[in-house]
Design an enzyme around this catalytic site. Structure first.
Site: not given
Ligand code: GDP
Ligand code: IMO
Ligand code: MG
Length: 437
Positions: A12, A14, A37-40, A129, A140, A220, A409-410
């Protein structure tokens, strides 16, 4: 050459925002590992997008997205994500999205097992998650997993493989399950997914050989890496540069620049050690001002100061060409900012991240304290516009790591990014490299 964006902390940071910016100059954006499981989150032209399985390059119309062989795919979740984004006006079709035939399938029973594992751990659960990521990678690795090409080829063979995978888990965990219902859904998705599927290895290699701009979107982050993270409080894949090679079939010599995304402070979702965590008003400030809630699970993210021990470990493993320091605006109102520079255990000072988590439980963190800048930087677009104390913080991070910070990043929007390439630090790290060589 493929350039790579990687998370340098616990996720997370960014990554999605930087990928969205770089996608504007990319022909292809690939995911190499992880699953939904990722969240962008990306905010482009005022519209928010949340991506979980889909590469963030999709916001850019001229960019093709690839889901590589190292990714684990839950088909129902993938198609609901596609539909949600199509509703927002994105074009997501087989011309723009390619899925590797070697990617492993996440079944609903993997998600059931994820929940059972977490339940069995009780108060010591990992805080996954619950998307079935760990159990799918376990299938796998134990060679009972089912890949996308199995679904597309011989149906009877697929059903046999499906049952073998499920039976093994049922024997181990003893749960009731309606396989027929899931198989019925699989049959529907079989036709739906077919046009998206290809052998992504020659596809990506041909693009690189044709001098197309290929970008890899890390998911991740390195401290969640199965080998290098805070094991067992990690995800179940290699989230660093190694996972990019194996998750796309990319040899190291095909990798160009590696961009590390570093949040200006640290956050973590789920359980596990977090040496610079601030269980106090600073942590609350970062959590509320930074709106630190997980995109995938909605959980509050734990918050703390920047940790250079973590970042040094992260840089050693991924060798960042440059970094994107994100969310610096969240520190705007603080009187002072701190940077964790070492851990102290039994009177001894450590600057390398330890394998043994027990060592962290009774360690203290040595901090450097810098003055805050107490002003709003969200409208700054040039490095010189940032307040002096803010630049001092940025430059101290560069100095501590020996890696240039290329972007700052601002704010959450696509345009809220200050570009800075500090020649002095680039030259210093180049000179250092040459000396070592
Ligand atoms: P990812 O998983 O690494 O892509 O990051 P997430 O999307 O999970 O979390 C980052 C969050 O911070 C998102 O809500 C972004 O919109 C937001 N964000 C990214 N960069 C900045 C920034 O520089 N400032 C602020 N205020 N928010 C940012
Ligand atoms: P992005 O790409 C933050 C964490 C989970 C949990 C642990 C294991 O948005 O940075 P899993 O479901 O993978 O078995 O959970 O890993 N985790 C993340 N935390 N950001 C992520 O992705 C994460 N992906 C997994 O919270 O602690
Ligand atoms: Mg995220």
């Amino acid at each position: 050459m493929a350039n790579v964006v990687l998370g340098a902390q616990w996720g997370d940071e960014g990554k999605g925002k930087l990928v969205d910016i770089l996608a504007q100059e990319s022909d292809i954006v690939c995911r190499a590992a992880g699953g939904n499981n990722a969240g962008h989150t990306i905010i482009a032209n005022g519209v928010p997008y949340d991506f979980h399985m889909l590469p963030s390059g999709l916001v850019n119309d001229s960019c093709i997205s690839v889901i590589g062989n190292g990714v684990v795919v839950h088909l129902a979740n993938l198609f609901s994500e596609i539909e949600a984004n199509v509703k927002k006006g994105l074009k997501v079709n087989p011309e723009r999205l390619k899925i590797s035939d070697r990617a492993h399938l996440v079944f609903d029973f993997h998600q059931v097992v994820d929940g059972l594992n977490e339940g069995a751990l009780g108060g010591k659960s990992l805080g996954t998650t619950r998307k079935g990521i760990g159990p799918t990678y376990s299938s796998k690795m134990s060679r009972s997993g089912v890949r996308v090409h199995h679904l597309l080829n011989n149906w009877d063979d697929f059903v046999t493989r499906y049952h073998k995978c499920l039976d093994g888990l049922q024997k181990q965990y003893g749960f009731e399950y309606n396989a027929d219902e899931e198989l019925k859904r699989c049959k529907e998705y079989r036709d739906k997914v077919r046009p998206f599927v290809l052998d992504s290895i020659p596809y990506v290699h041909d693009a690189i050989n044709a001098k197309k701009n290929v970008l890899v979107e890390g998911a991740n982050a390195i401290m969640l890496d199965i080998d290098f993270g805070t094991y067992p409080y990690v995800t179940s894949s290699n989230t660093g540069i190694g996972g990019v090679c194996t998750g796309l079939g990319l040899p190291p010599r095909k990798i160009g620049k590696v961009f590390g995304v570093v949040k200006a402070y640290t956050t973590r979702v789920g359980a596990g050690p977090f040496p610079t965590e601030q269980l106090n008003s600073v942590g609350e400030h970062l959590q509320t001002v930074g709106r630190e809630y997980g995109v995938t699970t909605g959980r509050k993210r734990r918050c703390g100061w920047l940790d250079v021990v973590v970042l040094r470990h992260s840089h050693m493993l991924n060798d960042y060409t440059s970094m994107n320091l994100t969310k610096l605006d969240i520190l705007d109102q603080l009187d002072e900012v701190q940077i964790g520079v070492a851990y102290v255990h039994n009177g001894k000072r450590y600057t390398d991240f330890p394998a043994d988590l027990d060592m962290l439980t009774d360690s203290t963190v040595e901090y450097e304290t810098l003055p805050g800048w107490k002003s709003d930087i969200s409208n700054c677009r040039k490095y010189e516009e940032l307040p002096q104390n803010c630049r001092r913080y940025i430059e101290r991070v560069e100095e501590l790591l020996g890696v240039p910070i290329e972007w700052i990043g601002v704010g959450p929007g696509r345009d809220a990014m200050v570009v800075k390439v500090p020649a002095s630090v680039s030259q210093a790290s180049e000179a250092k490299k040459q000396k070592v060589n």
